[in-house]
Design a protein around this motif. Structure first.
Motif, PDB file in Angstrom:
ATOM      1  N   THR A 156      -4.902  -1.555  -4.309  1.00  0.00           N
ATOM      2  CA  THR A 156      -5.714  -0.457  -4.044  1.00  0.00           C
ATOM      3  C   THR A 156      -7.406  -0.692  -4.218  1.00  0.00           C
ATOM      4  O   THR A 156      -7.780  -1.216  -5.248  1.00  0.00           O
ATOM      5  N   GLN A 157      -8.010  -0.176  -3.236  1.00  0.00           N
ATOM      6  CA  GLN A 157      -9.481  -0.394  -2.912  1.00  0.00           C
ATOM      7  C   GLN A 157      -9.830   1.159  -3.057  1.00  0.00           C
ATOM      8  O   GLN A 157      -9.938   1.704  -2.086  1.00  0.00           O
ATOM      9  N   GLY A 200       4.544   6.340   1.689  1.00  0.00           N
ATOM     10  CA  GLY A 200       4.669   4.961   2.407  1.00  0.00           C
ATOM     11  C   GLY A 200       3.430   4.179   2.530  1.00  0.00           C
ATOM     12  O   GLY A 200       3.609   3.326   3.538  1.00  0.00           O
ATOM     13  N   LEU A 201       2.512   4.263   1.966  1.00  0.00           N
ATOM     14  CA  LEU A 201       1.194   3.451   2.444  1.00  0.00           C
ATOM     15  C   LEU A 201       1.084   2.343   1.446  1.00  0.00           C
ATOM     16  O   LEU A 201       0.366   1.558   1.532  1.00  0.00           O
ATOM     17  N   LEU A 202       1.628   2.236   0.198  1.00  0.00           N
ATOM     18  CA  LEU A 202       1.253   1.373  -0.655  1.00  0.00           C
ATOM     19  C   LEU A 202       1.691  -0.091  -0.485  1.00  0.00           C
ATOM     20  O   LEU A 202       0.668  -0.863  -0.760  1.00  0.00           O
ATOM     21  N   PHE A 203       2.774  -0.107   0.103  1.00  0.00           N
ATOM     22  CA  PHE A 203       3.144  -1.501   0.532  1.00  0.00           C
ATOM     23  C   PHE A 203       3.481  -1.901   1.896  1.00  0.00           C
ATOM     24  O   PHE A 203       4.299  -2.680   1.968  1.00  0.00           O
ATOM     25  N   TRP A 230       4.910  -1.857   5.236  1.00  0.00           N
ATOM     26  CA  TRP A 230       6.308  -1.679   5.972  1.00  0.00           C
ATOM     27  C   TRP A 230       7.567  -1.795   4.739  1.00  0.00           C
ATOM     28  O   TRP A 230       8.774  -0.966   4.939  1.00  0.00           O
ATOM     29  N   VAL A 231       7.312  -2.662   3.846  1.00  0.00           N
ATOM     30  CA  VAL A 231       8.251  -2.509   2.575  1.00  0.00           C
ATOM     31  C   VAL A 231       8.440  -1.042   1.928  1.00  0.00           C
ATOM     32  O   VAL A 231       9.641  -0.497   1.835  1.00  0.00           O
ATOM     33  N   ASN A 232       7.104  -0.538   1.673  1.00  0.00           N
ATOM     34  CA  ASN A 232       7.251   0.857   1.076  1.00  0.00           C
ATOM     35  C   ASN A 232       8.045   1.733   2.239  1.00  0.00           C
ATOM     36  O   ASN A 232       8.829   2.625   1.849  1.00  0.00           O
ATOM     37  N   GLN A 233       7.577   1.754   3.582  1.00  0.00           N
ATOM     38  CA  GLN A 233       8.345   2.489   4.410  1.00  0.00           C
ATOM     39  C   GLN A 233      10.055   2.152   4.337  1.00  0.00           C
ATOM     40  O   GLN A 233      10.782   3.207   4.579  1.00  0.00           O
ATOM     41  N   VAL A 234      10.360   1.112   4.378  1.00  0.00           N
ATOM     42  CA  VAL A 234      11.915   0.840   4.364  1.00  0.00           C
ATOM     43  C   VAL A 234      12.504   1.340   3.157  1.00  0.00           C
ATOM     44  O   VAL A 234      13.768   2.099   3.362  1.00  0.00           O
ATOM     45  N   VAL A 235      11.889   1.274   1.983  1.00  0.00           N
ATOM     46  CA  VAL A 235      12.264   1.920   0.823  1.00  0.00           C
ATOM     47  C   VAL A 235      12.671   3.539   0.987  1.00  0.00           C
ATOM     48  O   VAL A 235      13.646   3.995   0.446  1.00  0.00           O
ATOM     49  N   LEU A 236      11.481   4.169   1.605  1.00  0.00           N
ATOM     50  CA  LEU A 236      11.509   5.572   1.671  1.00  0.00           C
ATOM     51  C   LEU A 236      12.620   5.852   2.610  1.00  0.00           C
ATOM     52  O   LEU A 236      13.434   6.799   2.400  1.00  0.00           O
TER      53      LEU A 236
END
Length: 455
Positions: free
Chosen positions: A310-311, A349-352, A354-360
């Motif tokens: 995170t920035q 779904g922003l943090l990781f 496409w991986v975050n998107q798949v988990v969601l």
């Protein structure tokens, strides 16, 4: 007809001890919550699944607006802003997001009196030529593009304003209760070999229950996370969370916008020097520059990168001399503020990436399956013999009377506390109790009528 208890009244059962009574009480609560709250969860899950991929949809649909052809030369940022001001002379400049790469358009963000609250009008400018590539209505602190903004409002409140937000708060308020209650119920069956996988060879309702329980175990942690982070946006529980964070000094910090100098000058070194000063202080990646709101105010420059890592560093800069007057690093945020930032970004779904998107997607799809299996179990319990027709019978009523007072009292206090802090949960729980009482009275009246006829 309604539930089968309209035909079959409270049945005599052996008095269970301690945990058996609590389990029966929890089972009845899980049943009512599953039947009556599930429709709200279905809407939230479907709109959430749609939201997951809106960033890609926005980029695809608005590619000619947000993207430009790369070029080794760029015009000054001030000239790009002037192009935006020329395009929207009647709007109020709020912030600027300079292009980060050679193929990004610069975003000039305006507040406009004709737009709803939280909406902005964003002018996209080619950083290499200062030509306007398009103007879009954007939404929220992340300046979501139109498709994402529309789906976000659908997921949040069905485009019905504050009234619509009650649906999502109700869903989020009950999701963690249903998830944790389901885990406790499933674990209490003591089927260690089938806790995390469906029971092989099972048929009918038992097979459906096996899939419902095992899948729920896999989803439970993720569903509780979605519930907790979703409540932070809610109208009533979210307000209580904000007050709690304020009372405990867990708020997200921010740099001061006031210039702390003995003599305040009205001169302004311009956006290009301000941006350069921020970059020199280590603000890399995507940034947003907020101009001073008046004399004696500073420029605020903040990183807006929300992927991992995170920035979110920010600086305040004196407009008279481009001197940094205050610096705030994300690493110095309180732990709760960091967790809130990470939690919200992961929920979106922003943090990781496409991986975050798949988990969601797995969580949302799994939740829909669990709800389907729950309704199917209810249907499979329906009476089908003779003239008896209806819906599935809920677990036995009156089990609270068989729970020891030493256990029931703390549970009641806990329910009151949680119901106060999460108001829609408390109100709907009272409605469940009223419904249960009405069904009980109806069942007793039916028994009385049958006795009169028989006599």
């Amino acid at each position: 007809m309604t539930v089968d208890e309209s035909v079959e009244p409270d049945r005599a059962v052996p008095a269970p001890s301690g945990w058996s009574g609590v389990r029966s009480l929890l089972l009845r609560l899980h049943f009512y919550a599953g039947i009556l709250i599930a429709p709200f969860l279905v809407v939230a899950a479907l709109s959430g699944l749609l939201f997951v991929f809106t960033p890609q949809l926005d980029e695809l649909v608005y590619d000619d607006v947000v993207s430009v052809a790369d070029s080794p030369a760029s015009v000054p940022l001030a000239q790009q802003v002037d192009a935006g001001l020329t395009a929207r002379p009647d709007d109020t400049l709020m912030a600027v997001r300079p292009a980060t790469t050679g193929t990004d358009a610069t975003q000039i963000i305006f507040a406009a009196p004709d737009l709803p609250e939280s909406y902005r009008r964003t002018v996209f400018v080619n950083p290499h030529s200062a030509e306007v590539t398009g103007v879009l209505e954007t939404y929220g602190s992340g300046q979501a593009l139109p498709i994402q903004a529309w789906v976000d409002n659908l997921h949040r409140g069905l485009h019905l304003g504050d009234i619509g937000r009650l649906y999502s708060e109700l869903a989020a308020s009950w999701l963690w209760i249903v998830a944790i209650g389901g885990v406790v119920l499933w674990f209490s069956r003591r089927r260690k070999r089938t806790l995390l996988r469906p029971e092989s060879g099972a048929k009918g309702r038992r097979r459906t229950l096996s899939w419902h329980g095992a899948t729920g175990m896999w989803l439970a942690v993720g569903l509780v996370f979605l519930s907790a982070t979703g409540l932070t946006w809610s109208q009533y529980a979210g307000g209580n969370i904000t007050e709690l964070r304020s009372a405990l000094s867990w708020e997200t910090p921010a740099v001061s916008g006031t210039v702390h100098s003995p003599t305040v000058s009205s001169s302004d070194v311009g956006l290009d020097r301000i941006t350069a000063a921020a970059r020199e202080r280590g603000l890399s990646g995507d940034i947003e520059v907020t101009p001073p709101s008046g004399t004696g105010e500073a420029y605020i420059v903040q990183q807006v990168g929300r992927q991992w890592p995170t920035q979110q560093d920010s600086v305040a800069i004196d407009p008279a001399n481009a001197q940094v007057t205050e610096t705030l690093r994300f690493e110095d945020f309180p732990l709760i503020a960091k967790l809130a930032r990470w939690g919200i970004d992961a929920h979106m779904g922003l943090l990781f990436g496409w991986v975050n998107q798949v988990v969601l997607v797995l969580l949302g799809g799994g939740l829909l399956c669990v709800i389907f299996w729950g309704y199917r179990m209810w249907w499979l319990r329906r009476p089908t013999r003779g003239m008896r027709r209806g819906f599935g019978r809920p677990p036995l009523r009156g089990m609270w009377r068989r729970v020891p007072g030493s256990v029931l009292a703390p549970l009641a206090v806990l329910a009151l506390f949680v119901g106060y802090f999460v108001p829609l949960l408390g109100i709907s729980l009272l409605l469940f109790l009223l419904l249960d009482c009405v069904l009980g009275l109806r069942a007793r009246r039916a028994v009385g009528d049958r006795k009169e006829v028989a006599s």
